[in-house]
Motif scaffolding. Structure first.
Motif: not given
Length: 670
Positions: A49-52, A132-136, A237-243, A245-248
C-alpha cells in the motif's frame, strides 16, 4: 543465528547482482517464496500500500525499496524482486527473492548491483498473490563520462498538516533524471499552534501517534520507534508522493524534523530547559529514516550511541557534477546562545543579536584553543570529508546538498526602529513630511545617545528642541515623546540582528573556514542546494560577511518547501505572538517602520539576488558545462478549502542562472 540472518539484522540491506544477459521472462511479480527457506507470514493477504521507491543512483547500482502489508509481526514475508529493461518485464535482468523482516517493520531495501550505467530500469515486488506497482529508476552515468546536460529537481519540507501537496502532481510534468531531497521529509510534531493554518490539504486527514509526548501548547511529538514509523507510513500513503517515488530515484539527506525541531545531536529544543540528551529518541528517528528511505548508507543497530548511522555521502555524474550530501544535525554543536539564558527560542535561535552570537562563539573557541569543534555544524570528521570531496572532485560543478541556507540573513534593528519612530512623528501633522530627513537625523542621534547611556525612557532631547522650534506646545511634545517611548523595544533588539541562528549564520566561524578552504584551494563552481527556510532565495556566499570588502566564493540556491509554512508567514506569526506579550510591538508596527519582509531582506543583505519569502514549491536545475539554470516553481494556495486545479496549480516561475567560472547569480527576465 546463521551468517546471512546476522548480516540482514546488522545492516538491513540485501545485495543482488543483476545478470549481464537478459533472463527469460517469467510473468507476474508474485512469488511463492519456495526458494527462500523462510515461512510466509500466516494467512493474512499481503499488499504494497505504500508503493515503491528507489534511491542513490550510481553507475552500476541502485537501492530499491518497498514495504509489505499483512505481516503477523513474528514471521518474515518472502518477497520476489524483478528488475527489467522494459515496463512489461519481458527483458529481465534480475529475478530474485528477498525477505521482509518484522524487526524492520516489513520494509525491504535491496541494493541491485551489476547494472549498466545511464540506463532506465523498471522494477516490481511480489508477495503471495500481490504485486506492487511498477517503479521506474535510472542509473548514473559513468564517472568521468562527458555529459552535455543533467537535469534534476530538489525539494524539502513536505509538512502533512499545512497547505497542500499538488506540487507532486506538477512535478510529474518535469523532464528530469532524478530528485534531490534536502530535508524535512516528515514532521515529528503534530498540532503545532504557531504553524497550523486554517488550510490543509483535504486529502490529508488527522492521524494519531501510537505513543507520542505532549507539550504545554497542546502539540504532540514523536518519541518511540512506532511513532516515527507511523509518520513515514502516513506520509507515504499519499498517492502523489508515491507516484514521485515510483518514477525517479531520490538522493536524500535529512533536516531537523526527521528527529526534532531545531535539533542538535541527540538534543531537542522545544522548551528552554531541554538540556537532557534524548539518545533513545534520536536512535528511533535514525532507524525509521533508515527503514523508509532508499539510501545506500551504513546503519549499525548494535552501536549504542545516537551516531549509529552515517547519511553524509557523495555522488558523481559523469564529468559534469559531484553531489556532496551533508548531515547538519547529527554532529552539530549546540546553538551559540543557550535557550535557558533567553527563556526560549527568541533571542537564542531567532531574532538574535549578532554581537551576542559573535561573543559566545569566540568564548567557546577560546576555551577550546581556537578549535572549531564546539562551534561546528558538520563536526570535525565530516568537515574534513567535505573538504576532501570538494578538492578531489574532477567534475565541472560541485553541488552541495545543504540542509540550511549559507547566506547571511540579517536585519538592522536600530535602523528599523529609527524609521518607525520617524514615521510616527511626521504623521501627527500634515506639514511635517517635507521635514522627514531632519526629524530622522534628530531621532537617530537621540536614540544613539540613549543606547550608549542605556537611558530608559529615552529623553529625545533633539526631537524636543525641533518640536519647540516648530511651535508645538510643551504638553504636546512631552505626550508625543512618552508615546514614542512606548514604541521602543528592548535595547537588545536595537542592533544588528540575525534572523535565524539555527542556519549557518549561527555557525559563522565554520562557514568562514569552509569558504577560506574553497578560495585558497581554488575550488570553483560550487553551488549549495539548500532548503529549510520556507522561501525561494538565490545569492552569493562571501568569504567573510563582516569584512569591509567581502569576496564572493560560491552560490547558494534555496528552495521553498513543498508545503511547509512560508518564511513570511512564520515572521507574521512571530510578530503576532510577540505583540501579545510585548506592548511596544503594536505601536512600532503602526508606526510604519517595518517594511515588507522580502524588501527588508534585500535591503539588509546585498548578497541576496532574488528573494520570495512567501512561497511553497520546488526547484528544477538544468546543468550544462557552461551554466546552471535553476527554475523556481511557486504553487498557488488552497482557496475555499480546495486545492488549486491542475491547470491552475502553478502561481508562477522564476529562473536564476549561474555561469561557470563565476560566484554570482543572475535573475532571468520573464
Amino acid at each position: 543465528m546463521d551468517r546471512r540472518k546476522f548480516l540482514r539484522w546488522s545492516s538491513f540491506i540485501t545485495v543482488s547482482a543483476a545478470s549481464t544477459t537478459v533472463l527469460t521472462a517469467c510473468g507476474g511479480g508474485g512469488g511463492d517464496g519456495s526458494s527462500s527457506g523462510e515461512s510466509d507470514a500466516g494467512s493474512v493477504a499481503q499488499s504494497f500500500s505504500l508503493g515503491v521507491a528507489s534511491g542513490d543512483p550510481k553507475p552500476d547500482s541502485i537501492v530499491l525499496w518497498t514495504r509489505v502489508d499483512g505481516g503477523d509481526g513474528v514471521a518474515p514475508v518472502n518477497v520476489s524482486l524483478q528488475v527489467a529493461l522494459d515496463p512489461d518485464f519481458k527483458s529481465l535482468v534480475l529475478n530474485t527473492m528477498v525477505s521482509a523482516e518484522p524487526q524492520w517493520d516489513y520494509t525491504v531495501r535491496s541494493k541491485v548491483t551489476g547494472l549498466a550505467a545511464n540506463t532506465v530500469y523498471y522494477y516490481r515486488f511480489g508477495a503471495g498473490a500481490a504485486t506492487s506497482m511498477t517503479g521506474r529508476t535510472w542509473t548514473a552515468p559513468v564517472t568521468g563520462q562527458s555529459l552535455a546536460q543533467l537535469k534534476f529537481a530538489y525539494l524539502c519540507c513536505q509538512d502533512w498538516s499545512v497547505n497542500h501537496w499538488a506540487a507532486f502532481d506538477t512535478l510529474q510534468n518535469e523532464d528530469i533524471d532524478f530528485i534531490l531531497h534536502v530535508g524535512d521529509y516528515v514532521y515529528e510534531q503534530l498540532n503545532r499552534p504557531s504553524f497550523v493554518t486554517p488550510v490543509r490539504d483535504p486529502q490529508h486527514g488527522e492521524f494519531v501517534l501510537p505513543d507520542g509526548a505532549k507539550l504545554a501548547d497542546g502539540s504532540i511529538y514523536a518519541t518511540s520507534l512506532a511513532d516515527y514509523r507511523m509518520l513515514y507510513k502516513t506520509y507515504r500513503s499519499d498517492p502523489r508522493l508515491q507516484r514521485v517515488h515510483a518514477r525517479w530515484p531520490v538522493i536524500a539527506t535529512w533536516g531537523d524534523h526527521e528527529f526534532s525541531d531545531d535539533a542538535w545531536q541527540d538534543h531537542q529544543t522545544y522548551t528552554a530547559d531541554d538540556s537532557m540528551p534524548q539518545t533513545a529518541r534520536r536512535r528511533n528517528a535514525n532507524q525509521a529514516w533508515f527503514e523508509f528511505m532508499p539510501a545506500d548508507v551504513p546503519f549499525d543497530q548494535n552501536n549504542p550511541s545516537f551516531q549509529n548511522i552515517q547519511v553524509y555521502r557523495a555522488f558523481a555524474f559523469g564529468d559534469l557534477a559531484t553531489f556532496v550530501m551533508t548531515d547538519e544535525r547529527l554532529y552539530r554543536a549546540d546553538h551559540e546562545i543557550a535557550e535557558q539564558t533567553t527563556g526560549g527560542a527568541i533571542g537564542s535561535r531567532y531574532v538574535v543579536s549578532k554581537s551576542a552570537v559573535d561573543s559566545a562563539e569566540q568564548a567557546r573557541r577560546t576555551a577550546a584553543a581556537n578549535a572549531l569543534t564546539p562551534v561546528s555544524m558538520l563536526g570535525d570528521t565530516q568537515r574534513q570529508w567535505w573538504q576532501n570531496q570538494m578538492s578531489n572532485a574532477k567534475t565541472v560543478w560541485k553541488l552541495w546538498g545543504n540542509e540550511v541556507p549559507l547566506m547571511r540573513m540579517q536585519m538592522d534593528g536600530f535602523k528599523t526602529v529609527v524609521d518607525a519612530v520617524t514615521q510616527a512623528v511626521i504623521s501627527v501633522d500634515a506639514s511635517l513630511p517635507p521635514l522627514e530627513s531632519i526629524f530622522h537625523s534628530a531621532i537617530q542621534a537621540d536614540l544613539s545617545d540613549a543606547l550608549a547611556q542605556n537611558l530608559r525612557p529615552a529623553p529625545f532631547s533633539r526631537l524636543h528642541q525641533l518640536g519647540q522650534q516648530g511651535g508645538f506646545s510643551e504638553s504636546d511634545i512631552l505626550t508625543t515623546i512618552a508615546a514614542l517611548n512606548q514604541m521602543l523595544p528592548p535595547y537588545s533588539l536595537m542592533t544588528l540582528l540575525l534572523i535565524n541562528a539555527d542556519i549557518w549564520d549561527g555557525y559563522d566561524a565554520e562557514r568562514k573556514s569552509l569558504m577560506q578552504f574553497l578560495a585558497s584551494s581554488g575550488v570553483r563552481n560550487v553551488v549549495a542546494l539548500s532548503g529549510n527556510l520556507g522561501a525561494f532565495i538565490a545569492g552569493t556566499v562571501m568569504d567573510d560577511f563582516d569584512a569591509a570588502t567581502p569576496q564572493p566564493v560560491m552560490v547558494d540556491l534555496v528552495t521553498a518547501g513543498i508545503s511547509a509554512t512560508s518564511l513570511s508567514m512564520q515572521y507574521e506569526a512571530f510578530l503576532n505572538s510577540t505583540a501579545q506579550t510585548q506592548p511596544w510591538l503594536n505601536p512600532l508596527l503602526s508606526g510604519g517602520g517595518l517594511a515588507p519582509f522580502g524588501d527588508s531582506l534585500k535591503t539588509n543583505n546585498p548578497w541576496l539576488t532574488y528573494v520570495d519569502p512567501d512561497a511553497q514549491g520546488y526547484a528544477v536545475v538544468t546543468l550544462t558545462p557552461g551554466t546552471l539554470t535553476c527554475t523556481y516553481t511557486k504553487m498557488n494556495p488552497i482557496v475555499g478549502g480546495a486545492v488549486p486545479a491542475a491547470n491552475n496549480a502553478i502561481a508562477g516561475t522564476q529562473v536564476v542562472v549561474v555561469n561557470a567560472g563565476t560566484a554570482a547569480v543572475t535573475v532571468a527576465t520573464p
